[in-house]
Write an enzyme that holds these catalytic residues in place. Structure first.
Site, mmCIF file in Angstrom:
data_model
loop_
_atom_site.group_PDB
_atom_site.id
_atom_site.type_symbol
_atom_site.label_atom_id
_atom_site.label_comp_id
_atom_site.label_asym_id
_atom_site.label_seq_id
_atom_site.Cartn_x
_atom_site.Cartn_y
_atom_site.Cartn_z
ATOM 1 N N LYS A 199 0.840 -1.206 0.000
ATOM 2 C CA LYS A 199 0.000 0.000 0.000
ATOM 3 C C LYS A 199 0.881 1.265 0.000
ATOM 4 C CE LYS A 199 -3.804 -2.375 2.364
ATOM 5 N NZ LYS A 199 -4.766 -2.291 3.503
ATOM 6 N N GLU A 206 -9.732 -9.779 -7.669
ATOM 7 C CA GLU A 206 -8.750 -8.704 -7.507
ATOM 8 C C GLU A 206 -7.666 -8.754 -8.592
ATOM 9 O OE1 GLU A 206 -9.446 -8.453 -2.682
ATOM 10 O OE2 GLU A 206 -7.607 -9.357 -3.431
#
Ligand code: DAT
Ligand code: MG
Length: 149
Positions: free
Chosen positions: A11, A125
């Site tokens: 992230k 995903e």
């Protein structure tokens, strides 16, 4: 040979904190195979689809701001369940030492890495973040022979 596919992502905080190599290394050194890799700043529309299930949650706006705040590093790996175990709990303070979140972070809203929670979400995903031709199909025979019995 394993045919699992999961979506792992460092992230924005993980990228800012220069943890990309450390996180990738966790998976590589355990013998999992990298099948896709890219760096990008995620557009809002992609993030909204990706975290669609969380759209009604109070923290959703903050989550969108955080995830869009800078580049992420997306990975395809041949692991699912064990990937979650290596990641730790959503709340880093509940993650055991030795896990990625348990070793690298402290706040749920800055938990450095994503990993798919099931084969179904992994497939969804991977399809969201990678085109088919961005995934590599290869055998690392020499390596596989010494990792799997
Ligand atoms: P995970 O990332 O462990 O799969 P999730 O899919 O439930 O967890 O949520 C996605 C992200 O949303 C999570 O990594 C951080 C954020 N989030 C989840 N629950 C939260 C909460 N209660 N407060 C703040 N952020 C939260
Ligand atoms: Mg999740």
């Amino acid at each position: 040979e394993r045919e699992e596919r999961t979506f792992i992502m460092v992230k924005p905080d993980g990228v800012q904190r220069s943890l990309v190599g450390d996180i990738m290394e966790r998976f590589e050194q355990r013998g999992y195979k990298l099948v896709g890799l890219k760096m990008m700043t995620a557009p809002k529309e992609l993030l909204e689809m990706y975290y669609h299930e969380l759209r009604e949650r109070p923290f959703f706006p903050k989550l969108m701001a955080y995830m869009g705040s800078g580049p992420v590093v997306a990975m395809g790996m041949d692991i699912v369940a064990q990937g979650r175990a290596m990641l730790g709990a959503t709340d880093p303070l509940k993650s055991a030492p030795g896990t990625i979140r348990g070793d690298f972070c402290q706040a749920t809203g800055r938990n450095v890495c994503h990993g798919s929670d099931s084969k179904a979400s992994a497939a969804r995903e991977i399809a969201l973040w990678f085109r088919d031709n961005e995934l590599s199909h290869y055998t690392n025979d020499h390596h596989t022979k010494w990792v799997y019995e």
